[in-house]
Design an enzyme around this catalytic site. Sequence first.
Site, PDB file in Angstrom:
ATOM      1  N   LYS A  85      12.306  14.036 -16.198  1.00  0.00           N
ATOM      2  CA  LYS A  85      13.573  14.324 -15.511  1.00  0.00           C
ATOM      3  C   LYS A  85      14.398  15.322 -16.325  1.00  0.00           C
ATOM      4  CE  LYS A  85      14.268   9.678 -13.579  1.00  0.00           C
ATOM      5  NZ  LYS A  85      15.142   8.519 -13.578  1.00  0.00           N
ATOM      6  N   GLU A 144       4.803   0.995 -13.205  1.00  0.00           N
ATOM      7  CA  GLU A 144       6.085   1.289 -13.868  1.00  0.00           C
ATOM      8  C   GLU A 144       6.499   0.091 -14.737  1.00  0.00           C
ATOM      9  OE1 GLU A 144      10.090   2.150 -11.880  1.00  0.00           O
ATOM     10  OE2 GLU A 144       9.334   4.174 -12.082  1.00  0.00           O
ATOM     11  N   GLU A 149      16.670  13.657  -6.745  1.00  0.00           N
ATOM     12  CA  GLU A 149      15.973  13.806  -5.457  1.00  0.00           C
ATOM     13  C   GLU A 149      16.828  13.226  -4.319  1.00  0.00           C
ATOM     14  OE1 GLU A 149      14.758  12.647  -8.241  1.00  0.00           O
ATOM     15  OE2 GLU A 149      12.698  13.347  -8.586  1.00  0.00           O
ATOM     16  N   LYS A 186      19.979   2.923  -6.623  1.00  0.00           N
ATOM     17  CA  LYS A 186      20.606   1.968  -7.524  1.00  0.00           C
ATOM     18  C   LYS A 186      21.666   2.670  -8.383  1.00  0.00           C
ATOM     19  CE  LYS A 186      19.473  -1.136 -11.314  1.00  0.00           C
ATOM     20  NZ  LYS A 186      18.440  -1.805 -12.100  1.00  0.00           N
ATOM     21  N   HIS A 219     -15.671   4.067   3.719  1.00  0.00           N
ATOM     22  CA  HIS A 219     -16.303   5.335   4.060  1.00  0.00           C
ATOM     23  C   HIS A 219     -15.834   6.458   3.147  1.00  0.00           C
ATOM     24  CE1 HIS A 219     -18.256   3.685   7.608  1.00  0.00           C
ATOM     25  NE2 HIS A 219     -17.197   2.888   7.638  1.00  0.00           N
ATOM     26  N   GLY A 246      14.807  -1.563  -9.925  1.00  0.00           N
ATOM     27  CA  GLY A 246      14.536  -0.751  -8.732  1.00  0.00           C
ATOM     28  C   GLY A 246      13.281  -1.204  -7.998  1.00  0.00           C
ATOM     29  N   ARG A 247      12.199  -1.431  -8.753  1.00  0.00           N
ATOM     30  CA  ARG A 247      10.924  -1.790  -8.107  1.00  0.00           C
ATOM     31  C   ARG A 247      10.874  -3.249  -7.675  1.00  0.00           C
ATOM     32  NH1 ARG A 247      10.726  -0.243 -13.239  1.00  0.00           N
ATOM     33  NH2 ARG A 247      10.016  -1.671 -14.871  1.00  0.00           N
TER      34      ARG A 247
HETATM   35  O1  LIG Z   1      17.432   3.793  -7.074  1.00  0.00           O
HETATM   36  P1  LIG Z   1      17.560   4.956  -7.992  1.00  0.00           P
HETATM   37  O2  LIG Z   1      18.581   4.734  -9.062  1.00  0.00           O
HETATM   38  O3  LIG Z   1      17.833   6.225  -7.227  1.00  0.00           O
HETATM   39  O4  LIG Z   1      16.188   5.139  -8.758  1.00  0.00           O
HETATM   40  C1  LIG Z   1      15.017   5.398  -8.074  1.00  0.00           C
HETATM   41  C2  LIG Z   1      13.811   5.146  -8.924  1.00  0.00           C
HETATM   42  O5  LIG Z   1      13.827   5.974 -10.065  1.00  0.00           O
HETATM   43  C3  LIG Z   1      13.293   5.262 -11.174  1.00  0.00           C
HETATM   44  O6  LIG Z   1      14.317   5.011 -12.060  1.00  0.00           O
HETATM   45  C4  LIG Z   1      12.217   6.058 -11.848  1.00  0.00           C
HETATM   46  O7  LIG Z   1      12.615   7.354 -12.051  1.00  0.00           O
HETATM   47  C5  LIG Z   1      12.733   3.992 -10.592  1.00  0.00           C
HETATM   48  O8  LIG Z   1      12.648   2.967 -11.493  1.00  0.00           O
HETATM   49  C6  LIG Z   1      13.679   3.745  -9.472  1.00  0.00           C
HETATM   50  O9  LIG Z   1      13.155   2.838  -8.553  1.00  0.00           O
END
Ligand SMILES: O=P(O)(O)OC[C@H]1O[C@](O)(CO)[C@@H](O)[C@@H]1O
Length: 551
Positions: free
Chosen positions: A514, A359, A217, A211, A390, A273-274
């Site tokens: 972060k 979240e 990452e 987003k 199990h 995002g979620r």
């Molecule tokens: O889509 P992006 O901006 O890379 O963010 C990834 C995820 O990181 C977050 O901001 C949490 O760190 C989530 O809310 C989001 O889904």
Amino acid sequence: MNADVRNRLNQTPEWTALAKHREELGEVRLRDLFAADPGRGAGYTLQVGDLYIDYSKHLVTDETLRLLRELAAATDVFGLRDAMFRGEKINTTENRAVLHTALRAPRDAVIEVDGENVVPGVHAVLDKMAEFAERVRSGAWTGHTGKRIKNVVNIGIGGSDLGPAMAYEVLRSYTDRDLTVRFVSNVDGADLHEATRDLDAAETLFVIASKTFTTIETITNATSAREWLLGELKAGQEAVARHFVALSTNAGKVSEFGIDTANMFEFWDWVGGRYSYDSAIGLALMIAIGPDRFREMLDGFRLVDEHFRSAPAESNVPLLLGLLGVWYGNFHDAQSHAVLPYSHYLSKFTAYLQQLDMESNGKYVGRDGREVDWQTGPVVWGTPGTNGQHAYYQLIHQGTKLIPADFIGFAEPVTELSEGLKAQHDPLMANFFAQTQALAFGKTPDEVRAEGVPEELVAHKTFKGNHPTTTILARELTPSVLGQLVALYEHKVFVQGAVWNIDSFDQWGVELGKVLAKRVEPALTEGAEVPGLDESSKALVAKYRELRGRA
Ligand SMILES: O=P(O)(O)OC[C@H]1O[C@](O)(CO)[C@@H](O)[C@@H]1O
């Protein structure tokens, strides 16, 4: 309700009435509730779309449900719901509208944000995704060397990974089996390595999903993927355009990365995002299942949106599920909530719900900026049920904790299974029904004794029961049913956030880690001094450097 009264949720008459009712109910037994009302099994049920919801095995009476609905009315859950659907900026800490429901609105709907109808934009992106997905699926879109795309690797994390990765698993039997689709999220290089090691770069499309397009990452993995691709193809930057597309709200960052914005699929800041996998974030999924199935899934979402928006409180399923969570979290001190699907294809469903729920509602500060003094979101956990039986079901049955659980199952196995494998569906579902029965009604000491169990083992073999569960049953796991399930949980989470008076749409709690990671990294790589680093972390960093031979 004014802010002051609102912040004292646990002092409102509705809350106090629930607390009193809880005391009066005491250790109400499900056995007794069913004995008193033989119609309970069929009566405490609701239907939304294809989902049959049985809530009879809950520690509630009609009076409990009435009082919970009064709490919902007092906290104006439906008022906030309407504001969300209207596009008002109910995400107040980020000053944003919350409009994932617009992602599945029909073409002719009008939903305005800042005076602009967002629906045409939603459909323009969906159409662009559909066209691109068809080109990849048909082989019309080729890689840099002219080879057909056979592999799609989605790189993203959190909401830019969990949703499409989950839905891809759920709908595997609807996917094009000639396409390999993988999801890379972890900044641990092993993730990308394992996802690409057996792929031909010339046949691989990377879908960079972010987003913000600033998530470390994702950008790190995307950069490594680009290096891998160019290295494998022995090509220059010009190869990127045929092998990289972006899903983002941030065109500037996308083109800075080197992806042509013509190959970018847009979404908007009013999609959390979620809450985003039915937006452009679902592109890899759409490539896998095709645009028609994707649209069927959106129809499923919309069906539950409409239900949430219009069903009266008494039969509103997301409202009911949200309120049941409030009942256990706030009036029974339950700390967690298990989601236990009896479908192999739903193996990633609970992991997806963890972000959606935790979240959203893992917060101790209310909408008014003051700390709340009531419990908010539960720990959400679970895996496919038969495997859990199990492993950790022992604790649910005989442990010391109250763990409300959702059981999700289907009457039909997926169509593509062989007849032999389809025959395994009844044993699977026998477990599904047996478990909620055992959890609810248990086994009394007398029943154990009647089986001739020696007296010293009677206590061990007794099941107290009274463990509450919701059963969600549908005929078949289709794209539409998946959309219905996800929307159901989205709105359940919404209801709870509304009652607890928290902003379910921000996520400030992930920021500190972060920032600290950025500060610590130079200490790992160069041994740099990190001002203010605590003694424990200092010693750990030193140990890490020693173990890596850098000391
Ligand atoms: O889509 P992006 O901006 O890379 O963010 C990834 C995820 O990181 C977050 O901001 C949490 O760190 C989530 O809310 C989001 O889904």
